[in-house]
Design a protein around this motif. Sequence first.
Motif, mmCIF file in Angstrom:
data_model
loop_
_atom_site.group_PDB
_atom_site.id
_atom_site.type_symbol
_atom_site.label_atom_id
_atom_site.label_comp_id
_atom_site.label_asym_id
_atom_site.label_seq_id
_atom_site.Cartn_x
_atom_site.Cartn_y
_atom_site.Cartn_z
ATOM 1 N N GLU A 1 11.328 -1.163 -4.637
ATOM 2 C CA GLU A 1 12.740 -1.404 -4.639
ATOM 3 C C GLU A 1 13.169 -0.781 -3.435
ATOM 4 O O GLU A 1 14.030 -1.684 -2.659
ATOM 5 C CB GLU A 1 13.648 -1.234 -5.777
ATOM 6 N N LEU A 2 13.180 0.531 -3.035
ATOM 7 C CA LEU A 2 13.812 1.076 -1.949
ATOM 8 C C LEU A 2 12.877 0.572 -0.835
ATOM 9 O O LEU A 2 13.759 0.724 0.427
ATOM 10 C CB LEU A 2 13.470 2.642 -2.199
ATOM 11 N N MET A 3 11.762 0.265 -0.812
ATOM 12 C CA MET A 3 11.143 -0.471 0.461
ATOM 13 C C MET A 3 11.458 -1.701 0.708
ATOM 14 O O MET A 3 11.092 -2.259 1.682
ATOM 15 C CB MET A 3 9.590 -0.207 0.287
ATOM 16 N N GLY A 4 12.307 -2.374 -0.130
ATOM 17 C CA GLY A 4 12.574 -3.825 0.024
ATOM 18 C C GLY A 4 11.464 -4.659 -0.631
ATOM 19 O O GLY A 4 11.621 -5.894 -0.349
ATOM 20 N N GLN A 5 10.465 -4.160 -1.225
ATOM 21 C CA GLN A 5 9.346 -4.963 -2.109
ATOM 22 C C GLN A 5 9.867 -5.589 -3.316
ATOM 23 O O GLN A 5 9.415 -4.945 -4.589
ATOM 24 C CB GLN A 5 8.039 -4.093 -1.936
ATOM 25 N N ARG A 6 10.888 -6.217 -3.421
ATOM 26 C CA ARG A 6 11.493 -6.960 -4.696
ATOM 27 C C ARG A 6 10.570 -7.367 -5.587
ATOM 28 O O ARG A 6 10.583 -6.986 -6.839
ATOM 29 C CB ARG A 6 12.635 -7.753 -4.432
ATOM 30 N N TRP B 1 0.840 -1.214 -0.092
ATOM 31 C CA TRP B 1 -0.056 -0.112 -0.078
ATOM 32 C C TRP B 1 0.885 1.267 0.085
ATOM 33 O O TRP B 1 0.450 2.177 -0.656
ATOM 34 C CB TRP B 1 -0.997 0.000 1.120
ATOM 35 N N LYS B 2 1.828 1.171 0.650
ATOM 36 C CA LYS B 2 2.817 2.331 0.561
ATOM 37 C C LYS B 2 3.207 2.765 -0.905
ATOM 38 O O LYS B 2 3.556 3.859 -1.375
ATOM 39 C CB LYS B 2 4.081 2.154 1.420
ATOM 40 N N GLY B 3 3.610 1.926 -1.629
ATOM 41 C CA GLY B 3 3.811 2.082 -3.039
ATOM 42 C C GLY B 3 2.868 2.584 -3.812
ATOM 43 O O GLY B 3 2.886 3.664 -4.721
ATOM 44 N N ALA B 4 1.557 2.200 -3.521
ATOM 45 C CA ALA B 4 0.300 3.020 -3.978
ATOM 46 C C ALA B 4 -0.122 4.511 -3.502
ATOM 47 O O ALA B 4 -0.199 5.380 -4.370
ATOM 48 C CB ALA B 4 -0.990 2.271 -3.641
ATOM 49 N N VAL B 5 0.549 4.582 -2.437
ATOM 50 C CA VAL B 5 0.618 6.192 -1.986
ATOM 51 C C VAL B 5 1.558 6.916 -2.655
ATOM 52 O O VAL B 5 1.274 8.088 -2.903
ATOM 53 C CB VAL B 5 0.846 6.005 -0.459
ATOM 54 N N VAL B 6 2.644 6.284 -3.046
ATOM 55 C CA VAL B 6 3.626 7.136 -3.413
ATOM 56 C C VAL B 6 3.397 7.363 -5.131
ATOM 57 O O VAL B 6 3.398 8.459 -5.668
ATOM 58 C CB VAL B 6 5.156 6.289 -3.732
ATOM 59 N N PHE B 7 2.580 6.354 -5.731
ATOM 60 C CA PHE B 7 2.013 6.724 -6.914
ATOM 61 C C PHE B 7 1.005 7.674 -7.021
ATOM 62 O O PHE B 7 0.932 8.541 -7.994
ATOM 63 C CB PHE B 7 1.316 5.180 -7.461
ATOM 64 N N CYS B 8 0.087 7.589 -6.078
ATOM 65 C CA CYS B 8 -0.959 8.710 -6.200
ATOM 66 C C CYS B 8 -0.234 9.935 -5.587
ATOM 67 O O CYS B 8 -0.705 11.103 -6.663
ATOM 68 C CB CYS B 8 -1.993 8.442 -4.926
ATOM 69 N N ALA C 1 7.182 -7.060 -5.679
ATOM 70 C CA ALA C 1 6.270 -5.889 -6.098
ATOM 71 C C ALA C 1 6.874 -5.077 -7.147
ATOM 72 O O ALA C 1 6.358 -4.672 -8.152
ATOM 73 C CB ALA C 1 5.743 -5.140 -5.029
ATOM 74 N N ALA C 2 8.099 -4.762 -6.899
ATOM 75 C CA ALA C 2 8.822 -3.724 -7.742
ATOM 76 C C ALA C 2 9.206 -4.299 -9.060
ATOM 77 O O ALA C 2 8.895 -3.739 -10.144
ATOM 78 C CB ALA C 2 10.311 -3.397 -7.160
ATOM 79 N N LEU C 3 9.348 -5.605 -9.328
ATOM 80 C CA LEU C 3 9.499 -6.149 -10.584
ATOM 81 C C LEU C 3 8.224 -6.293 -11.240
ATOM 82 O O LEU C 3 8.220 -6.112 -12.501
ATOM 83 C CB LEU C 3 10.095 -7.889 -10.438
ATOM 84 N N LEU C 4 7.107 -6.531 -10.550
ATOM 85 C CA LEU C 4 5.945 -6.737 -11.323
ATOM 86 C C LEU C 4 5.601 -5.278 -11.603
ATOM 87 O O LEU C 4 4.914 -4.970 -12.803
ATOM 88 C CB LEU C 4 4.689 -7.042 -10.511
ATOM 89 N N ALA C 5 5.784 -4.044 -10.730
ATOM 90 C CA ALA C 5 5.652 -2.720 -11.387
ATOM 91 C C ALA C 5 6.600 -2.456 -12.458
ATOM 92 O O ALA C 5 5.829 -1.664 -13.290
ATOM 93 C CB ALA C 5 6.001 -1.878 -10.146
ATOM 94 N N LEU C 6 7.632 -2.867 -12.717
ATOM 95 C CA LEU C 6 8.539 -2.675 -13.977
ATOM 96 C C LEU C 6 7.687 -3.155 -15.140
ATOM 97 O O LEU C 6 7.460 -2.377 -16.099
ATOM 98 C CB LEU C 6 9.757 -3.416 -13.964
ATOM 99 N N VAL C 7 7.187 -4.230 -15.288
ATOM 100 C CA VAL C 7 6.334 -5.039 -16.195
ATOM 101 C C VAL C 7 4.945 -3.930 -16.444
ATOM 102 O O VAL C 7 4.862 -3.663 -17.531
ATOM 103 C CB VAL C 7 5.658 -6.170 -15.820
ATOM 104 N N LEU C 8 4.378 -3.574 -15.341
ATOM 105 C CA LEU C 8 3.213 -2.925 -15.453
ATOM 106 C C LEU C 8 3.469 -1.417 -16.124
ATOM 107 O O LEU C 8 2.664 -0.949 -16.887
ATOM 108 C CB LEU C 8 2.445 -2.664 -14.120
#
Length: 205
Positions: free
Chosen positions: A164-169, A128-135, A171-178
């Motif tokens: 990636e900086l949050m340590g969510q490897r 969810w923190k990634g979603a906060v950053v995105f928004c 999710a980060a890889l999936l986000a790259l694809v998205l």
Amino acid sequence: MDPLLSWPALGALLLGYLLGSVPFGLVLTRIAGLGDVRTIGSGNIGATNVLRTGNKALAAATLVLDALKGTAAVLIAERLGALHGIAILAGLLGGLGAFLGHLFPVWLGFRGGKGVATYIGVLLGLAWKGAVVFCGVWLAGALLTRHSSLSALIASAVAPIALELMGQRGAALLALVLTALLTWKHRGNIARLMKGEEPRIGAKA
């Protein structure tokens, strides 16, 4: 057997796809008597184009529902995957499936939305923190440029780095694809931005 090829993993991907392929923007505008949203503006089924109908409530509802289908896909897939020891993998595949379903819904001849809201929803389910950053990045970009597409492109570029900086490897890889898929779906917007012809947020069709 490779976990990626196991039936629980493939089931998570399919489940996500089916949830993601529900075209809420098209359904809501038709129910409201506004016709086919694909015939106005960018021809997109997402919230930004629904906003061009002048109906802010429908645009907001489209945004929320397109996001929630991504979140639901992740959470349901994780729960089902946990029964087979692949909760994290299933969640990632569910999120990928939801994004693919939104971009390429079988019900609409594989011509769907551009994925911004669903991207946010997937992040909400995974990290969810990634979603906060995105928004946060999207909102800042929208306020500065009044271009939804440019704001989304910037936010999607930042999201994998933040994860990636949050340590969510994973999710980060999936986000790259998205992000790659979202950028490809925005290729027309990118061309219009470069020409100074991209419509601004709130502009009617």
